[in-house]
Design a protein around this motif. Sequence first.
Motif, PDB file in Angstrom:
ATOM      1  N   ALA A 289       0.832  -1.207   0.000  1.00 38.42           N
ATOM      2  CA  ALA A 289       0.000   0.000   0.000  1.00 38.42           C
ATOM      3  C   ALA A 289       0.871   1.263   0.000  1.00 38.42           C
ATOM      4  O   ALA A 289       0.600   2.230  -0.712  1.00 38.42           O
ATOM      5  CB  ALA A 289      -0.931  -0.002   1.212  1.00 38.42           C
ATOM      6  N   PHE A 290       1.924   1.230   0.792  1.00 41.97           N
ATOM      7  CA  PHE A 290       2.796   2.407   0.935  1.00 41.97           C
ATOM      8  C   PHE A 290       3.544   2.695  -0.364  1.00 41.97           C
ATOM      9  O   PHE A 290       3.763   3.845  -0.742  1.00 41.97           O
ATOM     10  CB  PHE A 290       3.790   2.135   2.070  1.00 41.97           C
ATOM     11  N   LYS A 291       3.925   1.656  -1.058  1.00 41.28           N
ATOM     12  CA  LYS A 291       4.728   1.800  -2.269  1.00 41.28           C
ATOM     13  C   LYS A 291       3.942   2.476  -3.382  1.00 41.28           C
ATOM     14  O   LYS A 291       4.492   3.209  -4.195  1.00 41.28           O
ATOM     15  CB  LYS A 291       5.164   0.405  -2.708  1.00 41.28           C
ATOM     16  N   ARG A 292       2.648   2.201  -3.422  1.00 37.07           N
ATOM     17  CA  ARG A 292       1.899   2.704  -4.565  1.00 37.07           C
ATOM     18  C   ARG A 292       1.100   3.973  -4.264  1.00 37.07           C
ATOM     19  O   ARG A 292       0.517   4.566  -5.158  1.00 37.07           O
ATOM     20  CB  ARG A 292       0.962   1.619  -5.096  1.00 37.07           C
ATOM     21  N   THR A 293       1.117   4.405  -3.023  1.00 35.05           N
ATOM     22  CA  THR A 293       0.250   5.538  -2.683  1.00 35.05           C
ATOM     23  C   THR A 293       0.878   6.882  -3.066  1.00 35.05           C
ATOM     24  O   THR A 293       2.082   6.988  -3.256  1.00 35.05           O
ATOM     25  CB  THR A 293      -0.059   5.529  -1.167  1.00 35.05           C
ATOM     26  N   ASP A 294       0.038   7.885  -3.212  1.00 40.41           N
ATOM     27  CA  ASP A 294       0.511   9.257  -3.402  1.00 40.41           C
ATOM     28  C   ASP A 294       0.750   9.875  -2.034  1.00 40.41           C
ATOM     29  O   ASP A 294      -0.127   9.853  -1.180  1.00 40.41           O
ATOM     30  CB  ASP A 294      -0.541  10.095  -4.142  1.00 40.41           C
TER      31      ASP A 294
END
Lengths: 296, 318
Positions: A289-294
């Motif tokens: 989740a953290f890798k793909r979030t803005d």
Amino acid sequence: MSWLTVAKKDFKGARRSKSLWAAAVLLGLVAVVLAYGNQAFRQTEVEAVQGLFRTLTQILAVLLPIIALTATYMAIAGEREGGGIKFLLSLPNTRRDVFTGKLLSRLAIVASGVVFMYIAASSVSLTKHGVFPLGVIAGTLLLTILYGSVFVSIAVAVSAAAASRSRAIANALASYFVLVILYVFPDIQVKTVVQGIHTSLLGMESNPDLYNAVQYTSPFLAYQKAINLVVPNRLEQQLFRDSATNLDGDEPMWATDVDLNLPVYLTDEFSLVILAFWLVVPLLVGFWAFKRTDLE
Amino acid sequence: MPSIQTNGLTKQFGDDMVAVDDLNLSIEKGEIFGFLGPNGAGKSTTINMLLDFIRPTEGSAQVLGMDAQEETAAIRECIGVLPEGYEFDDHLTGREYIEWTIETKAADDDPDEILDTVGIRDDAARKASSYSTGMQQRLAFGMALINDPDLLILDEPSAGLDPNGIQRMRSLIRDRADNGTTVFFSSHLLSEVEAVCDRVGVMTEGQLVAMDTIKELRKKAGGRESIMLECATQPTRDAVDDLNAVSEVLIEGTTLTAYCADPAVKADIVRQVDDQADVVDISVDETSLEELFNQYTSGGRDGMAQEEANTEFEEVPV
């Protein structure tokens, strides 16, 4: 190795946090009071101290998740909300470095708290009873750190996936409720709910093994079962006595020398698999989740 | 190789909010580029995409020839960033933040030198969270300068700085640019951009509406200058009527005001009016950049970019 500089900075900051020190002192006091009040009544000194450390784990089973979650839930969400993440990620750090560094720092913080508590309890016991049952102390210490780490892992994941403080708080509370509270009170048991759905709604035949297996997915129970692995038989806590193979048995609550004949997924040993699951899976989900979030 | 290059860079939030729309930028090495626009124009969103804080919905960006989304760590080795909307909320002192940055960048800068450069050495032992906004900005700028980056990305760098601080920052920026550092400088303050930038891009509502040197921009915007001459006796129109570049003449008493599109004609105006009616005083008024800015941005968020510009200089202890 830039996760290391992230971890070092985070740990340095945390070491100066007054609330963390307050929590550590509180834990130490609990340990001291318990250890001091512990009496060798109709048992040997060694047995008394072994009993103390088992009691300690029972308290920590409920308390440690709270400590680990509160010490960790802001680890990444706080940086996102305050904008500190912009410094972290403007420097030669990747999101993986930030995630890993924060995780390791918080693991170290929570482990330090547990070790601190153990030092307090064991030194008071050593003074009072003159014994140091290494097997039980070391065994429960390792499992307790593992248990604390599970909740650090969950909290880092929750923190990484949350964009704001309020979201992180809500998620941390929810995970405590779902993973601990639901298993503490015998009246609102997960397995009762599962049983209800299984037999009433689906019209299946009652299957206690299944309900116990569902119940056993909680790290709270897994920790208690894992403790059985390192304490003497007389201190073991027997769970799942109603499992299929034991339905006819009328076991005492604290079986002294009889191990229940349980399917492999309900054994004490299996608790390590469950704890490992809770240690790893939240991290994978949280990092994804953290890798793909803005980040804004 | 441009220091920053974006190709059709687009960021859409939700279904209908396009924060940055098909942005094509090319910033050359050693250039000081001013990225100008009112609040909410998409400047920070663009910077956030360059830094991989947020991901574009379309298009791509290269920073120092590397893909902004793929080669983040390598890019961050070579850039210095002064972000916008940060907080120093760890329990660390100013010096520790500097030291941490040096360690993370594997640089060999001297912390004291950096602290001196940005003027906070005396406060280096205090927790950064207790700093005033201006001092935090100095600290953040100091962190950005570490390891002599090839590209400085400064998001609203003068926010919260006092005039001395702004002056210091400007001269540091110029020094660095002279040594080959590219500076990408976002601001909603025209005065800032005018003072340091070689070239300017004006952003409004997610789109780049102009990109050029300030001088060229002024020309394109149809800017004109006016010259006001105070004379001993009342001048007449005849004095300047033969000058083509003069678009309008106003006479009030002994004062003649002439508007001209070509600045070079001003000397002729003075000469000719002086022949007719002795000039005793001269004042010149350029089209203000504020007007120019408002022209490009249709007045910005609330039509009052000027007001923001004035209130930005908050009082900060030095």
